[in-house]
Design a protein around this motif. Structure first.
Motif, short mmCIF file in Angstrom:
data_model
loop_
_atom_site.label_atom_id
_atom_site.label_comp_id
_atom_site.label_asym_id
_atom_site.label_seq_id
_atom_site.Cartn_x
_atom_site.Cartn_y
_atom_site.Cartn_z
N CYS A 33 -12.96 0.35 10.26
CA CYS A 33 -14.01 -0.07 9.33
C CYS A 33 -15.26 0.74 9.65
CB CYS A 33 -14.28 -1.57 9.47
SG CYS A 33 -14.88 -2.08 11.08
N LEU A 61 0.84 -1.20 0.00
CA LEU A 61 0.00 0.00 0.00
C LEU A 61 0.87 1.25 0.00
CD1 LEU A 61 -2.55 -1.25 2.67
CD2 LEU A 61 -2.84 -1.24 0.18
N THR A 104 2.90 3.59 3.11
CA THR A 104 2.71 2.90 4.38
C THR A 104 4.06 2.77 5.07
OG1 THR A 104 0.79 1.67 3.63
CG2 THR A 104 2.04 0.71 5.43
N LEU A 134 -5.80 7.79 -2.77
CA LEU A 134 -6.90 6.91 -3.12
C LEU A 134 -7.08 6.87 -4.62
CD1 LEU A 134 -9.45 7.98 -0.39
CD2 LEU A 134 -7.90 6.05 -0.33
N LEU A 182 -6.85 -3.28 3.83
CA LEU A 182 -7.00 -2.31 2.75
C LEU A 182 -8.08 -1.29 3.10
CD1 LEU A 182 -6.39 -1.21 -0.06
CD2 LEU A 182 -7.94 -2.96 -0.99
N GLU A 183 -9.21 -1.75 3.62
CA GLU A 183 -10.29 -0.84 4.02
C GLU A 183 -9.80 0.12 5.10
OE1 GLU A 183 -13.90 1.13 4.55
OE2 GLU A 183 -13.16 -0.07 2.87
N SER A 184 -9.07 -0.36 6.06
CA SER A 184 -8.55 0.48 7.13
C SER A 184 -7.59 1.53 6.55
CB SER A 184 -7.84 -0.39 8.18
OG SER A 184 -7.48 0.35 9.30
N TRP A 185 -6.73 1.10 5.64
CA TRP A 185 -5.80 2.03 4.98
C TRP A 185 -6.57 3.12 4.24
CZ3 TRP A 185 -5.02 3.39 -0.10
CH2 TRP A 185 -3.83 4.08 -0.39
N ARG A 186 -7.60 2.72 3.51
CA ARG A 186 -8.41 3.69 2.74
C ARG A 186 -9.06 4.73 3.65
NH1 ARG A 186 -11.18 -0.70 -1.13
NH2 ARG A 186 -9.69 -0.61 -2.82
N ARG A 187 -9.47 4.32 4.83
CA ARG A 187 -10.13 5.23 5.75
C ARG A 187 -9.17 6.28 6.31
NH1 ARG A 187 -15.14 4.39 7.44
NH2 ARG A 187 -16.21 2.64 6.50
N ALA A 232 -5.97 7.10 4.62
CA ALA A 232 -5.10 7.66 3.60
C ALA A 232 -5.63 8.99 3.09
CB ALA A 232 -4.98 6.68 2.42
N ARG A 238 -6.71 11.76 0.36
CA ARG A 238 -7.44 11.58 -0.90
C ARG A 238 -6.51 11.38 -2.10
NH1 ARG A 238 -13.03 12.90 -0.62
NH2 ARG A 238 -13.52 13.92 1.34
#
Length: 107
Positions: free
Chosen positions: A50, A14, A17, A107, A95-100, A102, A104
């Motif tokens: 999440c 990712l 990171t 993304l 991945l979901e946690s990273w997206r929350r 990171a 914009r």
């Protein structure tokens, strides 16, 4: 059995990171924001972020890999027992946690 080192290896894919610490425990951050933390508390587990609906669904599934404590009530995070977690689902949650967390631009 999945280890913290496996989590770190998954997260290495990712962008931006980095391994770090958070509350004096091993953690992963993206752009300085924590998105995964290995807990040292008695219950153990890894904290991942999440949505509340996803948290409820994971807990309702009855899968023993997912749990929470009163400290996390009402918070969009789930605790994951690495010894019981399915590696594929763990990767999706990571991945979901990273997206929350990171920015914009990533993304």
């Amino acid at each position: 059995m999945t280890t913290w080192e496996d989590v770190v290896a998954l997260a290495a894919e990712l962008p931006e990171t980095e391994e770090s610490t958070w509350y004096r425990t091993p953690a992963l951050k993206v752009a300085g924001k924590g998105f995964a933390r290995l807990r040292s508390e008695a219950e153990g587990g890894v904290v991942l972020f999440c949505g509340l609906d996803e948290k409820e669904a994971l807990l309702a599934s009855g899968d023993p890999a997912y749990f929470t404590t009163p400290h996390y009530d009402g918070h969009g995070s789930i605790l994951v027992d690495l010894e019981r977690a399915d590696p594929v689902q763990l990767k999706e949650l990571l991945l979901e946690s990273w997206r929350r967390k990171a920015p914009r631009k990533l993304l």
